[in-house]
Design a protein around this motif. Structure first.
Motif, PDB file in Angstrom:
ATOM      1  N   UNK A  49       0.509  -1.329  -0.055  1.00 23.43           N
ATOM      2  CA  UNK A  49       0.088  -0.187  -0.015  1.00 23.43           C
ATOM      3  C   UNK A  49       0.798   1.178  -0.436  1.00 23.43           C
ATOM      4  N   UNK A  50       0.339   2.412  -0.107  1.00 23.42           N
ATOM      5  CA  UNK A  50       0.488   3.140  -0.416  1.00 23.42           C
ATOM      6  C   UNK A  50       0.014   4.416   0.540  1.00 23.42           C
ATOM      7  N   UNK A  51       1.267   5.574   1.027  1.00 25.50           N
ATOM      8  CA  UNK A  51       0.760   6.734   2.053  1.00 25.50           C
ATOM      9  C   UNK A  51       1.509   7.679   1.632  1.00 25.50           C
ATOM     10  N   UNK A  52       1.720   8.991   2.095  1.00 24.78           N
ATOM     11  CA  UNK A  52       2.320   9.531   2.736  1.00 24.78           C
ATOM     12  C   UNK A  52       2.233  10.211   3.990  1.00 24.78           C
ATOM     13  N   UNK A  53       3.393  10.278   4.550  1.00 22.29           N
ATOM     14  CA  UNK A  53       4.025  10.830   5.719  1.00 22.29           C
ATOM     15  C   UNK A  53       5.098  12.335   5.591  1.00 22.29           C
ATOM     16  N   UNK A  54       4.414  13.030   6.388  1.00 19.10           N
ATOM     17  CA  UNK A  54       4.583  14.253   6.932  1.00 19.10           C
ATOM     18  C   UNK A  54       5.208  15.142   4.693  1.00 19.10           C
ATOM     19  N   UNK A  55       4.071  14.530   4.193  1.00 21.13           N
ATOM     20  CA  UNK A  55       4.132  15.389   2.527  1.00 21.13           C
ATOM     21  C   UNK A  55       4.722  14.053   2.023  1.00 21.13           C
ATOM     22  N   UNK A  56       5.570  13.291   1.821  1.00 20.44           N
ATOM     23  CA  UNK A  56       6.692  12.177   1.235  1.00 20.44           C
ATOM     24  C   UNK A  56       5.880  11.215   1.244  1.00 20.44           C
ATOM     25  N   UNK A  57       6.253  10.845   0.126  1.00 22.58           N
ATOM     26  CA  UNK A  57       5.164   9.271  -0.932  1.00 22.58           C
ATOM     27  C   UNK A  57       6.521   8.252   0.215  1.00 22.58           C
ATOM     28  N   UNK A  58       5.809   7.017   1.008  1.00 25.70           N
ATOM     29  CA  UNK A  58       5.791   6.060   1.604  1.00 25.70           C
ATOM     30  C   UNK A  58       5.184   4.892   0.387  1.00 25.70           C
ATOM     31  N   UNK A  59       6.138   3.695   0.842  1.00 26.81           N
ATOM     32  CA  UNK A  59       5.214   2.268  -0.023  1.00 26.81           C
ATOM     33  C   UNK A  59       5.786   1.044   1.399  1.00 26.81           C
ATOM     34  N   UNK A  60       4.377   1.163   1.769  1.00 25.31           N
ATOM     35  CA  UNK A  60       4.304  -0.195   3.172  1.00 25.31           C
ATOM     36  C   UNK A  60       3.792  -1.765   2.563  1.00 25.31           C
ATOM     37  N   UNK A  61       4.785  -2.549   3.154  1.00 23.05           N
ATOM     38  CA  UNK A  61       4.648  -3.770   2.947  1.00 23.05           C
ATOM     39  C   UNK A  61       4.683  -4.636   4.059  1.00 23.05           C
ATOM     40  N   UNK A  62       3.539  -5.115   4.308  1.00 24.39           N
ATOM     41  CA  UNK A  62       3.002  -6.443   5.314  1.00 24.39           C
ATOM     42  C   UNK A  62       1.864  -7.102   5.280  1.00 24.39           C
ATOM     43  N   UNK A  83       7.938 -15.374  -6.321  1.00 21.09           N
ATOM     44  CA  UNK A  83       6.808 -16.326  -6.565  1.00 21.09           C
ATOM     45  C   UNK A  83       5.846 -15.945  -5.463  1.00 21.09           C
ATOM     46  N   UNK A  84       6.279 -14.526  -5.012  1.00 20.29           N
ATOM     47  CA  UNK A  84       4.677 -14.176  -3.253  1.00 20.29           C
ATOM     48  C   UNK A  84       3.337 -13.817  -4.371  1.00 20.29           C
ATOM     49  N   UNK A  85       2.796 -13.839  -3.602  1.00 17.77           N
ATOM     50  CA  UNK A  85       1.095 -13.380  -4.403  1.00 17.77           C
ATOM     51  C   UNK A  85       0.842 -11.934  -3.481  1.00 17.77           C
ATOM     52  N   UNK A  86       0.905 -10.590  -4.342  1.00 19.83           N
ATOM     53  CA  UNK A  86       1.114  -9.543  -4.108  1.00 19.83           C
ATOM     54  C   UNK A  86      -0.244  -8.681  -3.892  1.00 19.83           C
ATOM     55  N   UNK A  87      -0.929  -8.013  -3.227  1.00 20.93           N
ATOM     56  CA  UNK A  87      -1.868  -7.729  -3.646  1.00 20.93           C
ATOM     57  C   UNK A  87      -2.021  -6.118  -3.510  1.00 20.93           C
ATOM     58  N   UNK A  88      -2.332  -5.250  -4.072  1.00 21.78           N
ATOM     59  CA  UNK A  88      -2.089  -3.234  -3.949  1.00 21.78           C
ATOM     60  C   UNK A  88      -3.499  -2.964  -2.800  1.00 21.78           C
TER      61      UNK A  88
END
Length: 108
Positions: free
Chosen positions: A38-51, A100-105
């Protein structure tokens, strides 16, 4: 005469690694449930989070290090999540699917 033929003539007892290749076992545990990207913005900067990885933390740390080096970006591993600086969802999802991973956006 190619290089392999020349090497066979010089070293007839040698077995090349291509001929004796065995199926390689993955070094990271693959899971059935998809990893959430997933995609978020923290303090105005974009980050990508994998969990959502439910294997060992050491495997997830290896994966984080590999992603950071392949993308040449900064990031961290905290609280069972990989946080990558920047919006790299598409590239990360492609890299994980190749492994080989399953990934969900999620989120946009």
């Amino acid at each position: 005469m190619d290089l392999n033929d020349q090497l066979k003539n010089l070293f007839p007892d040698h077995v090349s690694s291509e001929e004796s290749s065995t199926p390689k076992k993955p070094d990271i545990w693959l899971q059935d449930d998809p990893i959430i990207c997933k995609y978020e913005k923290r303090k105005g900067k974009p980050i990508t989070i994998l969990e959502g990885y439910n294997g060992a933390d050491s495997d997830f740390k290896k994966l984080a290090k590999e992603l950071k080096t392949k993308l040449s970006v900064g990031g961290t591993f905290k609280d069972g999540r990989i946080i990558i600086q920047g919006d790299y969802r598409d590239r990360i999802m492609q890299l994980l699917q190749d492994k080989g991973f399953n990934v969900k956006r999620v989120g946009g």
